[in-house]
Design a protein around this motif. Structure first.
Motif, PDB file in Angstrom:
ATOM      1  N   ILE A   1       0.861  -1.176   0.000  1.00 49.13           N
ATOM      2  CA  ILE A   1       0.000   0.000   0.000  1.00 49.13           C
ATOM      3  C   ILE A   1       0.901   1.231   0.000  1.00 49.13           C
ATOM      4  N   GLY A   2       0.771   2.059  -1.030  1.00 45.18           N
ATOM      5  CA  GLY A   2       1.611   3.245  -1.152  1.00 45.18           C
ATOM      6  C   GLY A   2       0.818   4.520  -0.942  1.00 45.18           C
ATOM      7  N   LEU A   3       1.539   5.584  -0.605  1.00 41.60           N
ATOM      8  CA  LEU A   3       0.903   6.883  -0.391  1.00 41.60           C
ATOM      9  C   LEU A   3       1.922   7.991  -0.598  1.00 41.60           C
ATOM     10  N   LYS A   4       1.497   9.047  -1.271  1.00 38.07           N
ATOM     11  CA  LYS A   4       2.315  10.253  -1.383  1.00 38.07           C
ATOM     12  C   LYS A   4       2.123  11.055  -0.106  1.00 38.07           C
ATOM     13  N   VAL A   5       3.211  11.443   0.529  1.00 38.34           N
ATOM     14  CA  VAL A   5       3.147  12.199   1.781  1.00 38.34           C
ATOM     15  C   VAL A   5       2.737  13.638   1.466  1.00 38.34           C
ATOM     16  N   GLU A   6       1.710  14.113   2.150  1.00 34.53           N
ATOM     17  CA  GLU A   6       1.229  15.478   1.975  1.00 34.53           C
ATOM     18  C   GLU A   6       1.050  16.123   3.334  1.00 34.53           C
ATOM     19  N   SER A   7       1.112  17.441   3.365  1.00 34.84           N
ATOM     20  CA  SER A   7       1.029  18.172   4.634  1.00 34.84           C
ATOM     21  C   SER A   7      -0.311  17.959   5.344  1.00 34.84           C
ATOM     22  N   LYS A   8      -1.350  17.579   4.622  1.00 36.11           N
ATOM     23  CA  LYS A   8      -2.653  17.348   5.269  1.00 36.11           C
ATOM     24  C   LYS A   8      -2.604  16.173   6.245  1.00 36.11           C
ATOM     25  N   TYR A   9      -1.542  15.356   6.192  1.00 35.93           N
ATOM     26  CA  TYR A   9      -1.372  14.222   7.111  1.00 35.93           C
ATOM     27  C   TYR A   9      -0.486  14.561   8.312  1.00 35.93           C
ATOM     28  N   PHE A  10      -0.056  15.820   8.436  1.00 33.13           N
ATOM     29  CA  PHE A  10       0.929  16.209   9.451  1.00 33.13           C
ATOM     30  C   PHE A  10       0.283  16.621  10.775  1.00 33.13           C
ATOM     31  N   HIS A  11       1.019  16.348  11.862  1.00 31.59           N
ATOM     32  CA  HIS A  11       0.651  16.877  13.176  1.00 31.59           C
ATOM     33  C   HIS A  11       1.360  18.213  13.382  1.00 31.59           C
ATOM     34  N   ALA A  12       1.316  18.759  14.580  1.00 30.91           N
ATOM     35  CA  ALA A  12       1.839  20.098  14.858  1.00 30.91           C
ATOM     36  C   ALA A  12       3.343  20.239  14.612  1.00 30.91           C
ATOM     37  N   LEU A  13       4.085  19.150  14.618  1.00 36.69           N
ATOM     38  CA  LEU A  13       5.530  19.219  14.384  1.00 36.69           C
ATOM     39  C   LEU A  13       5.902  18.991  12.916  1.00 36.69           C
ATOM     40  N   ASN A  14       4.912  19.098  12.042  1.00 33.26           N
ATOM     41  CA  ASN A  14       5.109  18.987  10.597  1.00 33.26           C
ATOM     42  C   ASN A  14       5.708  17.664  10.144  1.00 33.26           C
ATOM     43  N   ALA A  15       5.234  16.600  10.739  1.00 33.70           N
ATOM     44  CA  ALA A  15       5.581  15.245  10.313  1.00 33.70           C
ATOM     45  C   ALA A  15       4.280  14.437  10.284  1.00 33.70           C
ATOM     46  N   MET A  16       4.306  13.316   9.599  1.00 32.70           N
ATOM     47  CA  MET A  16       3.107  12.505   9.425  1.00 32.70           C
ATOM     48  C   MET A  16       2.577  11.990  10.766  1.00 32.70           C
ATOM     49  N   HIS A  17       1.288  12.135  10.962  1.00 35.81           N
ATOM     50  CA  HIS A  17       0.621  11.700  12.183  1.00 35.81           C
ATOM     51  C   HIS A  17       0.648  10.173  12.289  1.00 35.81           C
ATOM     52  N   GLY A  18       0.732   9.674  13.490  1.00 36.65           N
ATOM     53  CA  GLY A  18       0.772   8.232  13.733  1.00 36.65           C
ATOM     54  C   GLY A  18      -0.442   7.485  13.221  1.00 36.65           C
ATOM     55  N   SER A  19      -1.574   8.159  13.130  1.00 34.60           N
ATOM     56  CA  SER A  19      -2.771   7.497  12.611  1.00 34.60           C
ATOM     57  C   SER A  19      -2.587   7.076  11.156  1.00 34.60           C
ATOM     58  N   VAL A  20      -1.775   7.800  10.405  1.00 30.11           N
ATOM     59  CA  VAL A  20      -1.516   7.449   9.008  1.00 30.11           C
ATOM     60  C   VAL A  20      -0.588   6.235   8.952  1.00 30.11           C
ATOM     61  N   TYR A  21       0.407   6.198   9.832  1.00 28.47           N
ATOM     62  CA  TYR A  21       1.255   5.003   9.943  1.00 28.47           C
ATOM     63  C   TYR A  21       0.356   3.788  10.187  1.00 28.47           C
ATOM     64  N   PHE A  22      -0.530   3.928  11.189  1.00 31.48           N
ATOM     65  CA  PHE A  22      -1.410   2.811  11.543  1.00 31.48           C
ATOM     66  C   PHE A  22      -2.247   2.373  10.352  1.00 31.48           C
ATOM     67  N   LYS A  23      -2.885   3.326   9.682  1.00 36.49           N
ATOM     68  CA  LYS A  23      -3.747   2.973   8.559  1.00 36.49           C
ATOM     69  C   LYS A  23      -2.990   2.162   7.512  1.00 36.49           C
ATOM     70  N   LEU A  24      -1.843   2.642   7.111  1.00 37.07           N
ATOM     71  CA  LEU A  24      -1.087   1.969   6.052  1.00 37.07           C
ATOM     72  C   LEU A  24      -0.579   0.601   6.498  1.00 37.07           C
ATOM     73  N   LEU A  25      -0.057   0.527   7.709  1.00 35.86           N
ATOM     74  CA  LEU A  25       0.453  -0.752   8.216  1.00 35.86           C
ATOM     75  C   LEU A  25      -0.671  -1.774   8.375  1.00 35.86           C
TER      76      LEU A  25
END
Length: 145
Positions: A37-61
């Motif tokens: 399962i692939g995904l292009k990283v976009e800022s809409k997936y970021f938390h306050a520290l401008n990195a991908m939120h853990g919920s996105v990690y969970f979804k993909l895994l």
């Protein structure tokens, strides 16, 4: 197991509202006992520290492990019974790929693992889960076509 089953699973996954409306760059490739399962990283997936939120990690895994399991179950939709994830490093750009693999099946439970890698091939997270068959048949009504 046949290619038609894998393609129907891919279409079902990609046609889900969550992937059309929120994760619109999602890709899927399913084979026997494996899923990517692939995904292009976009800022809409970021938390306050401008990195991908853990919920996105969970979804993909979870999705990659889930479809690795459903690749060998041709009559029913499977369900995630439990899933544990581990984070290794933040993701801020590029494309990421979750690679799932069926580890074992026995009785009513299936065990699968997955890892999430960035564009340079570094593992950014990994997980392992237990999956069970549901009573929901794989039919066109749920997008399996």
């Amino acid at each position: 197991m046949n290619k038609a089953h894998f393609e129907k699973l891919e279409r079902m996954y990609l046609s889900a509202n969550v992937n059309i409306e929120l994760f619109d760059t999602t890709t899927a490739h399913i084979t026997k006992g494996k899923a990517e399962i692939g995904l292009k990283v976009e800022s809409k997936y970021f938390h306050a520290l401008n990195a991908m939120h853990g919920s996105v990690y969970f979804k993909l895994l979870d999705d990659a492990a889930f479809f690795a399991v459903n690749s060998v179950v041709e009559d029913a939709f499977v369900l995630t019974k439990s899933f544990e994830i581990n984070f290794k490093r933040p993701v801020t750009e590029g494309k990421i790929m979750a690679k799932g693999e069926l580890i074992s099946s026995g009785g009513e439970a299936f065990i699968a693992k997955s890892e999430l890698v960035n564009e340079t091939g570094k593992v950014v997270g990994y997980g392992r889960g237990v999956f069970v068959k549901s009573k929901v048949a794989l039919t066109s009504e749920i997008g399996y076509r």
